[in-house]
Design an enzyme around this catalytic site. Structure first.
Site, PDB file in Angstrom:
ATOM      1  N   GLU A   1      27.412  35.249 -10.941  1.00 54.08           N
ATOM      2  CA  GLU A   1      27.585  36.157  -9.798  1.00 54.08           C
ATOM      3  C   GLU A   1      28.847  36.145  -9.390  1.00 54.08           C
ATOM      4  O   GLU A   1      29.718  35.794  -8.639  1.00 54.08           O
ATOM      5  CB  GLU A   1      26.603  35.872  -8.894  1.00 54.08           C
ATOM      6  CG  GLU A   1      25.373  36.662  -9.229  1.00 54.08           C
ATOM      7  CD  GLU A   1      24.884  37.297  -8.060  1.00 54.08           C
ATOM      8  OE1 GLU A   1      25.526  37.378  -6.816  1.00 54.08           O
ATOM      9  OE2 GLU A   1      23.514  38.015  -8.269  1.00 54.08           O
TER      10      GLU A   1
ATOM     11  N   GLU B   1      17.558  37.248 -12.021  1.00 57.13           N
ATOM     12  CA  GLU B   1      17.330  37.710 -10.402  1.00 57.13           C
ATOM     13  C   GLU B   1      17.256  38.578 -10.489  1.00 57.13           C
ATOM     14  O   GLU B   1      17.279  39.267 -10.544  1.00 57.13           O
ATOM     15  CB  GLU B   1      18.901  37.155  -9.296  1.00 57.13           C
ATOM     16  CG  GLU B   1      18.884  35.853  -8.981  1.00 57.13           C
ATOM     17  CD  GLU B   1      20.273  35.653  -8.573  1.00 57.13           C
ATOM     18  OE1 GLU B   1      20.441  36.090  -7.015  1.00 57.13           O
ATOM     19  OE2 GLU B   1      21.268  34.757  -8.238  1.00 57.13           O
TER      20      GLU B   1
END
Length: 496
Positions: free
Chosen positions: A186, A396
């Site tokens: 991320e 995720e």
């Protein structure tokens, strides 16, 4: 943070679906995930050095909602065997972990490798493999050595070499056993959060520092990928990618459609277009928009640093699959710049937008977390249509709650509804190769501290043993992994 809103909703599966259509392909992989700073603890054990998270929360403890930090967390540094047991109990195919840069390379540089750090990760990786579980390893999950941050961190172009030297050590030590790698997790949170003063290093400099970081993480990823491709892939035949968080965005009104397209490119495109698109480089509409902003503001050069053609070619195509982190969907509203919310979750003054919720969607604990499972399928279609990638791995997906109850039927419903959307996407022809639930257990949830629970397993943080106890969601997920089906009535459970 606001008060928790309990969310319990049912999944309605079309009667036209057959039992077979509720079943995942035999090659589909199920997993769970954690990250080093959130679970390991042992922050100063042996020769481990200080990370940016250590420094931030030791210096400014009030930044976390409960004044806590990750000094002990789940104590997985000592309790890693129990973590493996939990993965076995869940019946997963893979366990996503991350390496702590400061535990493996205490100096931040590759001139010294910690024997204790190396031993810990070898034990964890070997322990997983002994149980038939694939280690899915993230090389960098937000815990930069503070010593490197003091030298400029991700805003310093030298970080590209610092990171690639670190990645080389990781590949060398563990590449014979680890076959799936995430270089950086991320990057949007690293850069937009870190330089938007909502994340480490907690600097208010998105206008310059954030965009420098943006370019440097992409070049660092590409350098690690090229290194693996040339030196390690011929030996170990693994796969490498970079992980992107992708919230789906929809226009609040038809007048917000163009702003929404720009928001998607600002959110996802700045961290993926250079890697996954055929053209490479920055998304053209974002590059043009930010260049115009920079010129209007009197800067002699664009604040989003341009790529050279050599850099475009170097970054483009540096992936073996698309690594997707998906949690929620939001609405975009065009507003005056002074009315725009702060980036990341609430808007963007640069674009002149606000990010809002659809009142018809259920809400989770965070006021930025609307529950809209259909958004995942839309994201998968967007990725497929935009980049044409052959494989997507969901690395995720999970539900936060302030409720520590073991009877987390809201999380069961969240996971099940998102798995259903994955099956629909697979039926649409999109090759989703796996799903990783966040998280294996409750952990240190960054600036939310221990107030927020994401875990399939509850953790008693008042116990010196950090006792882990399965929630209802763990039982549900294990039923899915073992039957490879959402038809849970087969084994006496019914969550419809």
């Amino acid at each position: 943070m606001g008060f928790v809103v309990a969310v319990v909703f049912c999944i309605v599966v079309s009667e036209s679906w057959s039992l077979q259509s509720l079943t995942f392909p035999k090659e589909f992989k199920f997993g769970v995930a954690t990250a080093a700073y959130q679970v390991e603890g042992a922050w100063n054990i042996s020769d481990k050095s200080e990370s940016t998270w250590d420094r931030l929360l030791h210096t400014h403890p009030s930044l976390s909602d409960d004044g806590s930090n990750g000094d002990v967390a789940c104590d997985s540094y000592h309790l890693w065997r129990r973590d493996i047991e939990m993965a076995v109990e869940l019946g997963v195919d893979m366990y996503r972990i991350s390496i702590a840069w400061t535990r493996l390379l205490p100096n931040g540089f590759a001139n010294y490798i910690s024997e204790d750090g190396k031993r810990f990760y070898n034990n964890l990786i070997d322990g997983l493999l002994e149980k038939g579980i694939e280690p899915l390893v993230t090389i960098y999950h937000w815990d930069l050595p503070q010593s490197l941050q003091d030298l400029g961190g991700w805003a310093n172009p030298l970080v590209i070499d610092w990171y690639s030297d670190y990645a080389r050590v990781v590949f060398t030590l563990f590449g014979d056993r680890v076959k799936t790698w995430i270089t950086i997790n991320e990057a949007l949170v690293i850069c937009d959060g870190g330089y938007g003063k909502t994340w480490v290093p907690y600097i208010d400099d998105m206008a310059i520092g954030g965009y420098l970081c943006n370019k440097h993480v992409l070049l660092a990823h590409a350098k690690a990928y090229r290194m693996y491709d040339e030196e390690f892939r011929p030996l170990y035949h693994g796969k490498v990618s970079i992980s992107n968080v992708f919230f789906w965005y929809e226009p609040e009104t038809p007048e917000d459609e163009e702003a929404t397209k720009l928001t998607i490119q600002m959110w996802e495109g700045r961290y993926a277009h250079a890697v996954y698109s055929k053209a490479g480089g920055w998304p053209p509409e974002i590059e043009k928009f930010l260049a115009a902003n920079s010129k209007r503001e009197g800067y002699p050069t664009p604040r989003l640093p341009p790529f050279t053609q050599e850099e475009i070619d170097y970054v483009r195509g540096t992936y073996d699959f698309y690594s997707l982190n998906y949690y929620t969907t939001r609405l975009v509203r065009r507003v005056k710049p002074e009315e725009a919310g702060s980036w990341i979750f609430y808007g963007n003054k640069e674009l002149g937008i606000a990010i809002v919720n659809d009142p018809s969607w259920p809400m989770a604990s965070f006021d930025w977390f609307a529950i809209h499972p259909e958004g995942l399928r839309k994201v998968l279609h967007w990725i497929n249509n935009t980049y044409g990638v052959s494989n997507v791995l969901i690395t995720e997906n999970g539900l936060p709650t302030y409720d520590a109850s073991l009877y987390d039927f809201n999380r069961v419903s969240y996971i099940k509804s998102h798995l259903e959307q994955i099956l629909l996407a697979i039926k649409d022809g999109i090759n989703v190769i796996g799903y990783t639930a966040w998280a294996l257990m409750d952990n240190f949830e960054w600036l939310s501290g221990y107030t927020v629970k994401f875990g399939l397993y509850s953790v008693d943080f008042t116990s010196p043993n950090r006792t882990r106890t399965p929630r209802e969601s763990a039982r549900f997920y294990s039923s899915v992994t073992r039957t490879r089906s959402l038809n849970t009535t087969r084994h006496g459970l019914n969550y419809y």
